[in-house]
Design a protein around this motif. Sequence first.
Motif, short mmCIF file in Angstrom:
data_model
loop_
_atom_site.label_atom_id
_atom_site.label_comp_id
_atom_site.label_asym_id
_atom_site.label_seq_id
_atom_site.Cartn_x
_atom_site.Cartn_y
_atom_site.Cartn_z
N ASP A 39 37.84 51.17 27.00
CA ASP A 39 37.95 52.63 26.04
C ASP A 39 38.14 53.69 26.82
N ASP A 40 37.41 53.88 28.22
CA ASP A 40 37.84 54.88 28.92
C ASP A 40 39.14 54.81 29.80
N LYS A 41 40.06 53.73 29.52
CA LYS A 41 41.44 53.39 30.01
C LYS A 41 41.05 53.46 31.50
N ASN A 42 39.90 52.77 32.02
CA ASN A 42 39.97 52.46 33.47
C ASN A 42 40.06 50.92 33.64
N TYR A 43 41.37 50.53 33.64
CA TYR A 43 41.75 49.25 33.42
C TYR A 43 41.45 48.60 34.58
N GLU A 44 41.54 49.26 35.87
CA GLU A 44 41.39 48.59 37.27
C GLU A 44 39.79 48.12 37.25
N LEU A 45 39.10 48.78 36.60
CA LEU A 45 37.58 48.34 36.59
C LEU A 45 37.49 47.31 35.68
N ALA A 46 38.01 47.34 34.46
CA ALA A 46 38.10 46.21 33.16
C ALA A 46 38.62 44.86 33.77
N ASP A 47 39.81 45.06 34.61
CA ASP A 47 40.05 43.82 35.12
C ASP A 47 39.39 43.23 36.21
N LYS A 48 38.46 44.13 37.32
CA LYS A 48 37.65 43.67 38.17
C LYS A 48 36.60 42.94 37.50
N ILE A 49 36.07 43.51 36.42
CA ILE A 49 34.83 42.80 35.69
C ILE A 49 35.36 41.45 34.95
N ARG A 50 36.60 41.53 34.27
CA ARG A 50 37.14 40.21 33.66
C ARG A 50 37.21 39.06 34.80
N ASP A 51 37.58 39.54 36.13
CA ASP A 51 37.77 38.41 37.23
C ASP A 51 36.41 37.91 37.59
N GLU A 52 35.48 39.00 37.74
CA GLU A 52 34.29 38.49 38.29
C GLU A 52 33.74 37.52 37.36
N LEU A 53 33.93 37.69 35.92
CA LEU A 53 33.42 36.98 34.89
C LEU A 53 34.11 35.49 34.94
N LEU A 54 35.23 35.81 35.13
CA LEU A 54 36.22 34.24 35.17
C LEU A 54 35.75 33.61 36.56
N GLU A 55 35.34 33.95 37.65
CA GLU A 55 34.85 33.20 38.74
C GLU A 55 33.55 32.71 38.60
N LYS A 56 32.88 33.26 37.54
CA LYS A 56 31.56 32.75 37.20
C LYS A 56 31.46 31.84 36.09
N GLY A 57 32.81 31.36 35.47
CA GLY A 57 33.04 30.35 34.42
C GLY A 57 32.90 31.03 33.14
N VAL A 58 33.21 32.34 32.98
CA VAL A 58 33.32 33.05 31.80
C VAL A 58 34.53 33.55 31.55
N GLN A 59 35.26 32.83 30.40
CA GLN A 59 36.56 33.35 30.17
C GLN A 59 36.51 34.28 28.86
N ILE A 60 37.21 35.34 28.96
CA ILE A 60 37.13 36.42 27.81
C ILE A 60 38.45 35.95 27.15
N GLU A 61 38.29 35.69 25.97
CA GLU A 61 39.28 35.37 24.99
C GLU A 61 39.63 36.54 23.85
N TYR A 62 40.78 36.99 23.52
CA TYR A 62 41.10 38.12 22.63
C TYR A 62 41.30 37.53 21.39
N LYS A 63 40.80 38.19 20.29
CA LYS A 63 41.17 37.66 18.83
C LYS A 63 41.54 38.90 18.07
#
Length: 66
Positions: A39-63
């Motif tokens: 929402d804050d357009k901080n896409y670098e942080l958003a991508d980092k959080i997504r990647d951290e979650l993915l490394e721990k077995g959590v995949q974010i799906e968009y609907k």
Amino acid sequence: MKPKKNPPPPDPHNFKKNKSTLSKELVESKIKERNKARDDKNYELADKIRDELLEKGVQIEYKDGK
């Protein structure tokens, strides 16, 4: 002779829960943090959080485009 039945497919919800090493509360917190970063357009942080979650077995799906 009857044909063999295929075994039922594994439950994808249990598979996803078993792959994650994080608690539900922590995952939800990280998703909220990621959504705020987006929402804050901080896409670098958003991508980092997504990647951290993915490394721990959590995949974010968009609907619905979200």
